[in-house]
Design a protein around this motif. Structure first.
Motif, mmCIF file in Angstrom:
data_model
loop_
_atom_site.group_PDB
_atom_site.id
_atom_site.type_symbol
_atom_site.label_atom_id
_atom_site.label_comp_id
_atom_site.label_asym_id
_atom_site.label_seq_id
_atom_site.Cartn_x
_atom_site.Cartn_y
_atom_site.Cartn_z
ATOM 1 N N MET A 1 46.471 59.774 46.389
ATOM 2 C CA MET A 1 47.058 61.099 46.178
ATOM 3 C C MET A 1 46.093 62.011 45.409
ATOM 4 S SD MET A 1 50.170 61.627 47.406
ATOM 5 C CE MET A 1 50.867 62.861 46.332
ATOM 6 N N TYR B 1 47.358 68.894 52.136
ATOM 7 C CA TYR B 1 48.355 67.822 52.299
ATOM 8 C C TYR B 1 49.589 68.128 51.456
ATOM 9 C CZ TYR B 1 50.529 63.229 52.250
ATOM 10 O OH TYR B 1 51.428 62.189 52.372
ATOM 11 N N HIS C 1 53.427 68.777 53.236
ATOM 12 C CA HIS C 1 54.301 67.599 53.245
ATOM 13 C C HIS C 1 55.436 67.780 52.247
ATOM 14 C CE1 HIS C 1 50.915 65.837 55.386
ATOM 15 N NE2 HIS C 1 51.696 64.832 55.729
ATOM 16 N N HIS D 1 57.751 67.031 49.438
ATOM 17 C CA HIS D 1 57.492 66.212 48.255
ATOM 18 C C HIS D 1 58.494 65.072 48.117
ATOM 19 C CE1 HIS D 1 55.216 69.781 46.225
ATOM 20 N NE2 HIS D 1 54.705 69.424 47.390
ATOM 21 N N VAL E 1 57.520 62.261 50.388
ATOM 22 C CA VAL E 1 56.404 61.486 49.825
ATOM 23 C C VAL E 1 56.927 60.554 48.735
ATOM 24 C CG1 VAL E 1 54.227 61.632 48.543
ATOM 25 C CG2 VAL E 1 54.706 63.268 50.379
ATOM 26 N N ARG F 1 54.495 53.581 56.782
ATOM 27 C CA ARG F 1 54.480 54.837 56.027
ATOM 28 C C ARG F 1 53.548 54.738 54.814
ATOM 29 N NH1 ARG F 1 58.710 58.550 56.160
ATOM 30 N NH2 ARG F 1 59.235 58.288 53.959
ATOM 31 N N LEU G 1 50.013 56.944 54.311
ATOM 32 C CA LEU G 1 49.589 57.682 53.117
ATOM 33 C C LEU G 1 48.210 57.223 52.644
ATOM 34 C CD1 LEU G 1 50.009 59.607 50.764
ATOM 35 C CD2 LEU G 1 51.441 57.889 49.659
ATOM 36 N N GLU H 1 45.425 58.546 54.811
ATOM 37 C CA GLU H 1 45.186 59.985 54.907
ATOM 38 C C GLU H 1 43.730 60.295 54.569
ATOM 39 O OE1 GLU H 1 46.667 62.828 55.694
ATOM 40 O OE2 GLU H 1 48.566 61.950 56.339
#
Length: 630
Positions: free
Chosen positions: A114, A121, A125, A127, A130, A332, A336, A339
């Motif tokens: 992150m 990003y 996206h 929040h 996420v 998922r 992340l 990314e």
């Protein structure tokens, strides 16, 4: 087919990661599970031997010898059960450590990723969605690693072991069991596949709901001010209903599977008993590897093995949904982690320097003088350019999405110490320009030079370290007031932080807080007013002491009296610095060296306050309109 390949690749990657994290502990845990599973089949062999002893000695046997033999078998069985107990305790303890450790490392990987992601990003996206990866998806992974994987492995090995014993004792009855298991497999595939599909939808719906809740929590004041409670509840009910429908369907499929399989198992048990009895009565030769004759010692243990076999198949089927949810969560998580990080090809860095004989010399100690260290690949030389804050944009174009240009042919310059103000309607491109200066986004065309250096050549971290920002939306972190000020410069002393607070006009109210500078702030400084939060934000920028400042509506949340106090601090803060100001209150930009008026991403006017008033263009209309409103 692609979905199957995707799941296989996720499984391979997941267990590869677990092996990387625990190269010794994980194989030991697997061996304990395998040992425990193999021992679970021992009772069937024990029962066959005991019944065979009694059957063979029913008429003329030596019962004392039979009793001794049975006692020895019981002792062996008890030993195996003790070993099974120990291995069960061992693998459960090991899997608890492995599971929590793996989740800890995944959370660490995700949070580290992150920090490397581009602002784009965060902007694109939800929040809450996420956050759902950190909570719900991690939890489904926990369930899969700690419960489903051991149970699947345990049940699978037990199935194979029991099947081998079945084949060894009687092929006829094994064929009957296989027919029943085939029926169970097709039922599991049909019903389990449907539930898996809806469990994945449930995970996505859960993420959507968490995102909505976070949005509503952040906007509670707005909701209450506009009496939007009923509409918010109606919107939440729609999302909640969608989650309910997906969860209901998924669990309905899952809950119907177990009773169906249990009843198929019961019917299979009866069929094995009937066919076993028929084989006994008709004296059909036993087809087996063991060479044992068909008898009670074969049929009775076979019934128990049938129940054990079916039970393990049922256990496997019940874990399918948890595995599918775990794989969806892992997907998922990996999405992340995978990314693309923010790209940074810069090689010009910011260093401390001192002046010797008119030359800049790099040094480790903080001197208060900074320079850009520019290595040249052509001849291997290094040049030092003093950091002054000279910023120039040349014919800059920018687009957030291909084909949708936001900024058109923007050219401007800000010499060291100058104050440049951006004025224009919402969406004109004011904040976008400041985002480009920080390289939160990269330009589509043109050039931006900082002290004569193309900013694409400057490392992003060094570039951003030289630019201070005070935003309209203030973000304070859990910690003391002084810690929040020190956020601008982590090695700042308490005295430096206090001086920065005085410069920003925050010292007075901070000292009146319950614990002064040591007052704890939580929930984005909820115990402070909006103006007080903004003052701390300004102090944070002041302690960083950057040569370039960006003030994006920095005084928008401060009342008129406080604004006068802050403005004096801001003037002191801006002294000798290059400053870019975005403001809707035109009174705050009157003293700017140059005011740039933007409209739909284009510069339509530029000049100082007096020049623009004399031109009687859009700035004049904005200013006089604002004046009349005041």
């Amino acid at each position: 087919m692609n979905n199957i390949k995707s799941k296989k690749s996720i499984i391979r990657r997941l267990f590869k990661n677990i092996l990387e994290f625990y190269p010794v502990m994980f194989p030991v845990a697997v061996l304990c599970i395998l040992f425990n599973a193999a021992i679970s089949s021992i009772p069937a062999i024990f029962m066959q031997n005991v019944i065979a002893l009694i059957e063979n000695n029913w008429q003329t046997g030596d019962w004392n010898a039979v009793g001794e033999r049975i006692l020895s078998l019981v002792a062996i069985l008890a030993t195996f059960y003790v070993l099974s107990l120990l291995s069960g305790i061992a693998y459960n303890q090991l899997m608890a450590i492995i599971t929590q450790g793996t989740l800890k490392k995944f959370r660490g990987k995700m949070f580290a990723k992150m920090q490397t992601l581009p602002i784009k990003y965060v902007d694109t996206h939800n929040h809450g969605d996420v956050m759902s990866v950190y909570t719900n998806d991690i939890d489904t992974l926990r369930q899969m690693i700690s419960q489903s994987f051991p149970q699947l492995l345990l049940s699978s090995i037990s199935v194979l072991t029991v099947f081998a014993i079945m084949v060894y004792y009687c092929m006829w009855l094994t064929i009957v069991v296989l027919i029943g298991v085939t029926i169970m497999f097709f039922v599991t595939k049909k019903v389990g596949g449907g539930s898996a599909r809806y469990f994945i939808k449930q995970q996505k719906a859960l993420g959507h709901m968490e995102g909505f809740i976070e949005e509503m929590m952040n906007g509670q004041k707005v909701i209450k001010v506009f009496c939007h409670e009923n509409e918010s509840k109606a919107d939440f009910d729609k999302i909640n209903e969608a989650l309910f429908n997906d969860a209901k369907t998924a669990n309905r499929y899952a809950n119907i599977l177990a009773p169906i399989l249990n009843n198929i198992g019961n019917v299979l048990y009866v069929f094995v008993a009937i066919i076993g009895g028929v084989l006994l009565v008709t004296n059909v030769p036993n087809l087996s590897i063991s060479g044992l004759a068909m008898g009670i010692s074969i049929v009775v243990p076979f019934l128990n093995m049938t129940r054990q076999f079916v039970g393990n198949i049922n256990q496997v089927s019940q874990q399918i949904n948890a595995v599918v949810m775990g794989l969806a969560g892992a997907q998922r998580i990996y999405d992340l982690v995978d990314e693309e990080s923010e790209q940074d090809n810069g090689y010009v860095t910011l260093v401390n320097v001192r002046e010797e004989n008119g030359q800049l010399v790099e040094c480790e100690k903080r001197t208060g003088i900074w320079a850009w260290k520019h290595p040249h690949s052509s001849d291997g030389s290094v040049t030092y350019t003093k950091l002054t804050g000279d910023v120039r944009l040349h014919e800059v174009d920018f687009e957030y999405e291909p084909g949708k240009t936001i900024l058109h042919d923007i050219s401007l310059y800000a010499k060291p110490g100058q104050k440049v103000a951006f004025v224009g309607a919402t969406g004109a491109g004011k904040t976008t320009i400041t985002n480009l200066l920080n390289r939160f986004y990269d330009i589509a065309d043109g050039k931006i030079r900082y002290d004569g250096i193309n900013i694409n050549k400057i490392k992003k971290s060094d570039l951003r370290r030289s630019i201070g920002m005070v935003l309209q939306d203030t973000n304070l972190f859990t910690g003391t007031v002084i810690d929040n000020i020190r956020y601008g410069k982590l090695d700042a002393t308490d005295e430096e932080c206090i001086e920065a607070a005085k410069l920003a006009g925050a010292d007075d109210f901070i000292r009146r807080l319950p614990d002064g500078y040591q007052t704890m702030l939580t929930e984005n400084g909820a115990n402070l007013s909006q103006g007080q939060r903004q003052l701390i934000s300004i102090a944070r920028a002041a302690v960083a002491d950057p040569p370039v400042m960006i003030l994006d509506e920095a005084t928008s949340s401060i009342d008129t009296r406080t604004e006068a106090i802050v403005q004096r601090g801001m003037d002191a803060l801006m002294e000798g610095r290059t400053v870019f100001v975005i403001a809707h209150r035109l009174s705050t930009v009157k003293n700017s060296n140059v005011i740039i008026v933007l409209d739909q991403g284009r510069i339509i006017e530029r000049g100082n306050h007096e020049d623009l008033i004399a031109q009687k263009g859009q700035y004049y209309q904005l200013y006089t309109g604002a004046f009349e409103l005041e």
